[in-house]
Design an enzyme around this catalytic site. Structure first.
Site, short mmCIF file in Angstrom:
data_model
loop_
_atom_site.label_atom_id
_atom_site.label_comp_id
_atom_site.label_asym_id
_atom_site.label_seq_id
_atom_site.Cartn_x
_atom_site.Cartn_y
_atom_site.Cartn_z
N HIS A 67 0.78 -1.28 0.11
CA HIS A 67 -0.03 -0.10 -0.08
C HIS A 67 0.73 1.23 -0.07
O HIS A 67 0.36 2.34 0.45
CB HIS A 67 -0.96 0.21 1.17
CG HIS A 67 -2.18 -0.78 0.81
ND1 HIS A 67 -2.00 -2.19 0.38
CD2 HIS A 67 -3.48 -0.44 0.66
CE1 HIS A 67 -3.35 -2.57 0.03
NE2 HIS A 67 -4.09 -1.64 0.05
N ASP A 80 -6.35 4.56 10.09
CA ASP A 80 -7.83 4.73 9.74
C ASP A 80 -8.36 3.38 8.67
O ASP A 80 -9.46 3.19 8.60
CB ASP A 80 -7.90 5.97 8.63
CG ASP A 80 -7.71 7.16 9.21
OD1 ASP A 80 -7.58 7.06 10.80
OD2 ASP A 80 -7.59 8.21 8.65
N GLU A 87 -9.77 13.67 14.96
CA GLU A 87 -9.27 13.71 13.45
C GLU A 87 -9.95 14.90 12.87
O GLU A 87 -10.91 15.66 13.60
CB GLU A 87 -9.35 12.60 12.65
CG GLU A 87 -8.63 11.44 12.77
CD GLU A 87 -8.38 10.54 11.76
OE1 GLU A 87 -8.89 10.88 10.61
OE2 GLU A 87 -7.62 9.53 11.80
P1 FAD Z 1 4.27 -1.71 2.15
O1 FAD Z 1 3.64 -0.79 1.36
O2 FAD Z 1 4.23 -3.16 1.54
O3 FAD Z 1 5.59 -1.38 2.71
C1 FAD Z 1 5.97 -0.13 3.09
C2 FAD Z 1 7.50 -0.27 3.50
O4 FAD Z 1 7.70 -0.98 4.73
C3 FAD Z 1 8.46 -0.81 2.52
O5 FAD Z 1 9.77 0.08 2.64
C4 FAD Z 1 8.76 -2.42 2.70
O6 FAD Z 1 9.94 -2.72 2.51
C5 FAD Z 1 8.46 -2.06 4.53
N1 FAD Z 1 8.08 -3.20 5.28
C6 FAD Z 1 7.05 -3.85 4.82
N2 FAD Z 1 6.75 -4.98 5.52
C7 FAD Z 1 7.89 -4.81 6.53
C8 FAD Z 1 8.44 -5.73 7.43
N3 FAD Z 1 7.61 -6.65 7.90
N4 FAD Z 1 9.66 -5.32 7.97
C9 FAD Z 1 10.30 -4.30 7.79
N5 FAD Z 1 9.84 -3.65 6.68
C10 FAD Z 1 8.71 -3.79 6.13
N6 FAD Z 1 -0.85 5.15 7.13
C11 FAD Z 1 -1.30 5.65 8.37
O7 FAD Z 1 -0.10 5.64 9.41
N7 FAD Z 1 -2.19 5.82 8.99
C12 FAD Z 1 -3.43 5.65 8.15
O8 FAD Z 1 -4.43 5.98 8.46
C13 FAD Z 1 -3.02 5.14 7.00
N8 FAD Z 1 -4.29 4.87 5.90
C14 FAD Z 1 -4.04 4.37 4.65
C15 FAD Z 1 -5.06 4.08 3.97
C16 FAD Z 1 -5.02 3.44 2.76
C17 FAD Z 1 -6.20 3.37 1.79
C18 FAD Z 1 -3.63 3.39 2.14
C19 FAD Z 1 -3.48 2.85 0.95
C20 FAD Z 1 -2.77 3.44 3.05
C21 FAD Z 1 -2.65 4.10 4.35
N9 FAD Z 1 -1.72 4.32 5.17
C22 FAD Z 1 -1.89 4.92 6.47
C23 FAD Z 1 -0.24 4.18 4.87
C24 FAD Z 1 0.38 2.90 5.17
O9 FAD Z 1 0.55 2.96 6.45
C25 FAD Z 1 1.50 2.71 4.36
O10 FAD Z 1 1.06 2.55 3.08
C26 FAD Z 1 2.36 1.59 4.66
O11 FAD Z 1 3.20 1.36 3.70
C27 FAD Z 1 1.71 0.00 5.23
O12 FAD Z 1 1.27 -0.33 4.10
P2 FAD Z 1 1.78 -1.82 3.84
O13 FAD Z 1 1.63 -2.94 4.89
O14 FAD Z 1 1.06 -2.41 2.56
O15 FAD Z 1 3.29 -2.02 3.65
#
Ligand code: FAD
Length: 523
Positions: free
Chosen positions: A93, A154, A270
């Site tokens: 994400h 969120d 918020e």
């Molecule tokens: P990825 O996008 O897959 O990874 C993000 C980063 O973390 C990359 O650099 C990856 O290499 C690293 N990573 C992933 N897993 C690990 C692991 N296990 N160990 C070490 N590194 C790792 N954020 C907020 O704080 N608050 C919100 O309310 C919020 N709402 C959101 C709503 C939507 C619809 C979306 C799309 C995103 C939102 N986000 C929010 C952002 C979200 O926190 C970030 O996108 C975050 O990257 C989490 O997504 P992911 O788990 O898919 O991680």
């Protein structure tokens, strides 16, 4: 056997076509409990993210069966003669390819069926979860015990490792701090392939490095998350303001109550900005009844802009008699537009999972998988008024293309030693431009227009001397990263040298160039 053959074939093909430096036997020798895949569907999925603006295809995707699988892969990369990169991918994400790695291996952390399920300790009020677990699944496992994590995002379809690598924020952060402030213990595989347990006291440098560490220091394979008694229900209230300083004063007052007993404060604070003329509904705020649309023009918006404060109060069913009185007493202290109060009441789970409903709606209209040029900023309290004048009432020009969130947080609730960067003031605001780009003939909805607008906002902050920090940051040069980290850069790079000395991990963040490929550009 067939998979090994496919893997060997795919790697050899890549070496011939794009001149990879990886010795295929290094990956082929790897014995894993999970699956090392080169299926085109896996590679395709791991090359994209929610942002929909970048594409970087990995060489292979590991679906780990255990933390040891992750350790074996990283150790192989670390000890490899020619080297290859490794990036954890949570749920993909990110916006700008942060979880991708071209020509390396993506570790697909979420969706793994072989890893241990969440394990709750009722006695000590924590849950141990796999690093790729989605928060929605963490919630359902803890609710079986009447417990729930304290601090949220969120949206719940994000992975634990992914949000902890940034901070993990929502309306509870003023009270409990971000998600990274609510973690007792972690298992982490470092860039040398060592699997270490860390806490604020044991391997504490690693513990603090990975929290907000953008995946740079290790892959989180287990997190121990603090829990509280889960509320049954939520009173969810929205009130409107036309005056920005009245709005921020009330938000700041509400977050100043963090030390008060639970009955004397809200549980979630918020807010969002409404600059579009017309309905104030959007995917993030389908809350006002469509049968009772609210028009900005009917509310005397100052400069055409309205501000919506969003607050909630959690409660147990056994306490439902007191809730009206508690909410009423708190609302009395606020200065919103009279008669602009919208209230609903719903189960706690439905409140936490609210954005998923909007996701399903957007998916049904093919509006979810569009480019998302999001911009998230932490703006210091002292300059939020200037930001309002210059951006909400200036640069945006009455067009949003998505929700704009705004809410303040208390810096003292953030772990100072973590890697996350926040402004240098006790209170700072999250301002989140959650844009969706469309190709529907409206120039102001195009990716190009929105990207330019993001750049204008960043330039405005820089020209006006507003020391904003990007949340979920994206930069393309190391100098920009150094500016982003400021005083923390020395510590950040020292930690990198200690835990990932060959710069193998999370290269999609474009902070460090892999050791074995020093001439590769950061872009
Ligand atoms: P990825 O996008 O897959 O990874 C993000 C980063 O973390 C990359 O650099 C990856 O290499 C690293 N990573 C992933 N897993 C690990 C692991 N296990 N160990 C070490 N590194 C790792 N954020 C907020 O704080 N608050 C919100 O309310 C919020 N709402 C959101 C709503 C939507 C619809 C979306 C799309 C995103 C939102 N986000 C929010 C952002 C979200 O926190 C970030 O996108 C975050 O990257 C989490 O997504 P992911 O788990 O898919 O991680």
């Amino acid at each position: 056997m067939a998979t090994r053959f496919l893997l060997a074939f795919a790697i050899c093909r890549l070496i011939v076509t794009v001149g990879l430096t990886l010795d295929p036997t290094e990956l082929l020798r790897l014995e894993v409990e999970g699956v090392l895949s080169v299926e085109p569907a896996d590679l395709g999925a791991a090359s994209r993210d929610f942002g929909g603006m970048q594409n970087a295809e990995p060489l292979a995707v590991l679906h780990p069966g255990s933390a040891e699988d992750v350790a074996r892969l990283i150790k192989a990369a670390y000890e490899s003669g020619q080297g290859f990169t490794v990036s954890a991918r949570g749920h993909g994400h990110s916006i700008k390819g942060q979880a991708t790695t071209a020509n390396g291996v993506v570790v697909q952390m979420s969706g793994s069926t072989k890893v241990a399920p969440p394990r709750v300790s009722e006695k000590f009020m924590y849950v141990d979860v796999w690093g790729g677990e989605l928060w929605v699944d963490v919630l359902s496992s803890t609710l079986k015990y009447g417990l729930a994590p304290k601090s949220w995002t969120d949206y719940l379809y994000l992975s634990v490792g992914g949000t902890l690598s940034n901070a993990g924020i929502s309306g509870q952060a003023f009270n409990h701090g971000p998600q990274i402030s609510n973690i007792y213990e972690l298992d982490v595989v470092t860039g040398k392939g060592e699997l270490l347990t860390c806490t604020p006291k044991q391997n504490s440098e690693l513990y603090h490095a990975v929290l907000g560490g953008l995946g740079q220091f290790g892959i989180i394979t287990r997190a121990r998350i603090a829990l509280e008694k889960a509320p049954h229900r939520v009173r969810w209230i929205r009130v409107l303001y036309s005056n920005f300083s009245a709005f921020t004063q009330d938000q700041e007052y509400l977050i100043s109550l963090h030390g008060q007993p639970a009955t004397k404060k809200f549980d979630y604070v918020e807010g969002f900005v409404i600059v579009d003329e017309g309905l104030i509904n959007n995917w993030r705020s389908s809350f006002f009844s469509p049968g009772n649309p609210v028009k900005i023009s009917s509310l005397n918006a100052d400069g055409g802009v309205l501000y919506c404060l969003e607050i909630t109060k959690n409660y147990q069913e056994s306490n439902s008699n007191a809730i009206d009185e508690e909410v009423g007493a708190l609302l009395k202290k606020l200065n919103f537009i009279p008669s602009s109060e919208f209230t609903t009441d719903l189960p706690y789970v439905d409140f936490l999972d609210r954005v998923h409903k909007a996701e399903l709606k957007l998916r049904s209209k093919n509006l979810w998988d569009v480019p998302h040029p999001w911009l998230n900023l932490f703006v210091p309290k002292s300059r939020i008024g200037d930001f309002d004048k210059g951006v909400f009432k200036g640069i945006l020009g009455n067009k949003t293309s998505g929700p704009i969130l705004i809410y303040p947080m208390n810096k003292k609730k953030w772990v100072a030693k973590s890697s996350t960067v926040t402004p240098d003031e006790d209170i700072f605001y999250l301002v989140a431009f959650l844009r969706s780009a469309l190709d529907n003939g409206d120039e102001t909805r195009t990716l190009n227009h929105l990207t330019n607008q993001n750049n204008r906002i960043l330039r405005f902050c820089s020209d006006a001397g507003i020391k904003a920090k990007q949340y979920l940051p994206h930069y393309t040069t190391q100098q920009q990263w150094m500016d982003h980290f400021g005083d923390k850069w020395t510590l950040f790079s020292k930690r990198k040298l200690e835990f990932d000395p060959k710069n193998i991990l999370a290269t999609g963040q474009r902070i460090f160039t892999p050791f074995f490929n020093p001439s590769a550009p950061l872009l």
